[in-house]
Design an enzyme around this catalytic site. Structure first.
Site, mmCIF file in Angstrom:
data_model
loop_
_atom_site.group_PDB
_atom_site.id
_atom_site.type_symbol
_atom_site.label_atom_id
_atom_site.label_comp_id
_atom_site.label_asym_id
_atom_site.label_seq_id
_atom_site.Cartn_x
_atom_site.Cartn_y
_atom_site.Cartn_z
ATOM 1 N N SER A 129 0.864 -1.187 0.000
ATOM 2 C CA SER A 129 0.000 0.000 0.000
ATOM 3 C C SER A 129 0.897 1.233 0.000
ATOM 4 O O SER A 129 2.125 1.122 -0.045
ATOM 5 C CB SER A 129 -0.872 0.006 1.249
ATOM 6 O OG SER A 129 -0.066 0.321 2.371
ATOM 7 N N LYS A 130 0.264 2.382 0.111
ATOM 8 C CA LYS A 130 1.019 3.641 0.126
ATOM 9 C C LYS A 130 2.034 3.672 1.260
ATOM 10 O O LYS A 130 3.044 4.359 1.187
ATOM 11 C CB LYS A 130 0.059 4.820 0.268
ATOM 12 C CG LYS A 130 -0.812 4.969 -0.963
ATOM 13 C CD LYS A 130 -1.419 6.361 -1.040
ATOM 14 C CE LYS A 130 -2.282 6.490 -2.276
ATOM 15 N NZ LYS A 130 -3.712 6.311 -1.991
ATOM 16 N N ARG A 131 1.733 2.897 2.312
ATOM 17 C CA ARG A 131 2.662 2.800 3.430
ATOM 18 C C ARG A 131 4.068 2.405 2.965
ATOM 19 O O ARG A 131 5.065 2.740 3.567
ATOM 20 C CB ARG A 131 2.135 1.709 4.372
ATOM 21 C CG ARG A 131 2.181 2.031 5.804
ATOM 22 C CD ARG A 131 1.494 0.959 6.666
ATOM 23 N NE ARG A 131 0.510 0.129 6.030
ATOM 24 C CZ ARG A 131 0.721 -1.157 5.709
ATOM 25 N NH1 ARG A 131 1.879 -1.721 5.938
ATOM 26 N NH2 ARG A 131 -0.245 -1.863 5.166
#
Ligand code: GLU
Length: 476
Positions: free
Chosen positions: A252-254
């Protein structure tokens, strides 16, 4: 298999993420392999999250990657519109039909009531799904709510039987009677839920195979129930394990920049990204690493999708990118690098850039790296880095001047002659090739690392080479 129809249905709330696009790639490859059709459908019912820019970005990213579609928001098709935001009337029509046939009903429960009952059920150790209260309302109770003008949602009446999803990746997934409870299909504001819209669209668009992330596995039985309630045959489902980040959690963007756009901006070539993504959870066989777009279409077999999650490895992608870069012809490679030079404010002469490609293609892991490797050719503003300054200083002005003199006399200005002159100048001053060449590299390229030196100087030209050596030798 005849008339395969698959779709990719992104909800564009930001940029297109590689984990997400991979399921699009599998859907596309599956359709192409079977000579079927591939549909792009934009799930933009959540107007608060979807922007026009993001929709445009999705289309751009898919095209760049090399994925094409037969029907979609931009190309149209017989089952449009292909944006869910433009299909509201369709969802309303279907909902009315479900209500008329007793397959959906008005639910007057408020969010607070639902929440209280959910907590109470959990406290009693019972399942937390909808308890079916409004399905059992008496005519009198219903009339009372109506008279009161209570807002209502429409809820699908889940048949009380076992549901089985025969998933092409996960195998058979069974839901005992009663485990899947009645769910909302139309919210009180009239907007359709994901569970309704996906089912209706898949049915009306004639989708035969739904290939998507396994985070949606639990929707499949409910999607299928809606399709059956409407008299249709559900598609086959294939729920693909998610792509994980290096920490083992879904990508994810994480995990930093993971959008298709960001890889494009880093100088990953689409051939490499497509190849890399295809092998994330799928394989042709035990050996094959490199597959062109056509080979992927030719060999794509959904049965070879792994049921284990795959981890995204940027280093492997870069390694693969280097493989593709090395195999591009020099004109093509130079044209692709051009964008990165102009972004850096440099305007290479195309002929020179092209001629420089053989010097750098082996060591480039991204197109963007060509800028740093070749900057010295396209600007005279080369501020030597720290190590280059040290090399220049250690060599001293007399040596640099002697090399300048030697190179000034080189005729013709060819790689071979330049190399001879460099070696002669090194030897004359008692230096090894390495000791002799490094300060020249530093003075002419501004760096202690550069493409092969004689080749670099051949491209730089005699005048600029000599000028740079003399400037480095001059007292500052
Ligand atoms: N719109 C969903 C998503 O982006 C996909 C829905 C589907 O493939 O059924 O996750």
């Amino acid at each position: 298999m005849s008339a395969v129809r698959t779709r990719f249905a992104p909800a564009p709330s930001g940029s297109l993420h590689v984990g997400n696009v991979r399921t699009g790639l599998f859907s596309w490859a599956f359709a192409r392999h079977h000579g079927g059709q591939f549909i792009l459908r934009v799930e933009d019912t959540d107007a608060s999250r979807v922007t026009e820019e993001a929709v445009h970005g999705v289309i751009e990213s898919l095209r760049w990657l090399g994925i094409d579609w037969d029907e979609g928001p931009d190309v149209g098709g017989p089952h449009g519109p292909y944006r869910q935001s433009q299909r509201t009337e369709i969802y309303h029509g279907v909902s009315e039909r479900l209500v008329a046939e007793g397959k959906a009903y008005r639910c007057y429960c408020t969010p607070q009531e639902l929440e209280e009952r959910r907590r109470a059920a959990m406290a009693r150790g019972e399942p937390s799904g909808y308890d079916g209260r409004c399905r059992r309302l008496t005519a009198g109770e219903r009339a009372a709510f109506e008279a009161e003008g209570r807002p209502f949602a429409l809820r699908f009446a889940m048949p009380a039987r076992e549901f089985v999803v025969d998933d092409l990746v996960k195998g058979e997934v069974r839901y005992a009677p009663g485990t899947l409870t009645d769910f909302v299909v139309l919210r009180s504001d009239g907007s359709p839920t994901f569970l309704l819209a996906v089912a209706v669209d898949d049915l009306l668009m004639g989708v035969t195979h739904v290939i998507r992330g396994d985070d949606l596995l639990d929707s499949a039985a409910r999607n299928a129930a809606v399709i059956e309630a409407l008299g249709g045959t559900p598609p086959r489902y294939a729920h693909v394990p998610q792509v994980l980040g290096s920490d083992g959690r879904p990508l994810s963007k994480r995990h930093g920049s993971t959008s298709v756009e960001s890889f494009r901006e880093r100088g990953i070539v689409p051939e490499a990204l497509m190849n890399y993504l295809a092998l994330l959870g799928w394989s042709k066989d035990a050996e094959t690493t490199f597959l062109s777009r056509d080979e992927l279409i030719e060999s794509f077999d959904i049965a070879r999708v792994s049921s284990n999650p795959a981890a995204f490895d940027v280093k492997k992608l870069e390694w693969m990118n280097n493989h593709y870069i090395q195999r591009l012809d020099d004109d093509d490679l130079a044209a692709r690098c051009m964008h990165f030079f102009s972004e850096a404010g440099l305007l290479p002469e195309p002929k020179v850039l092209r001629a420089a490609m053989p010097l750098v293609k082996e060591r480039m892991t991204t197109l963007r790296e060509s800028v740093e490797l070749l900057r010295f050719l396209f600007t005279d503003d080369i501020e030597p880095n720290e190590r280059a300054r040290a090399l220049i200083q250690q060599a001293g002005p007399a040596y640099l001047r002697s090399v300048a003199d030697a190179l000034e006399a080189v005729e013709p200005w060819t790689v071979e002659r330049i190399q001879e002159a460099l070696d002669r100048a090194s030897a004359a001053s008692g230096r090894s090739r390495k000791e002799g060449w490094q300060p020249v590299r530093a003075a002419t390229t501004g760096s202690n690392v550069s493409p092969p030196l004689p080749e670099s100087l051949a491209l730089l030209g005699r005048e600029r080479t000599v000028e740079r050596l003399r400037a480095a030798a001059a007292p500052s």
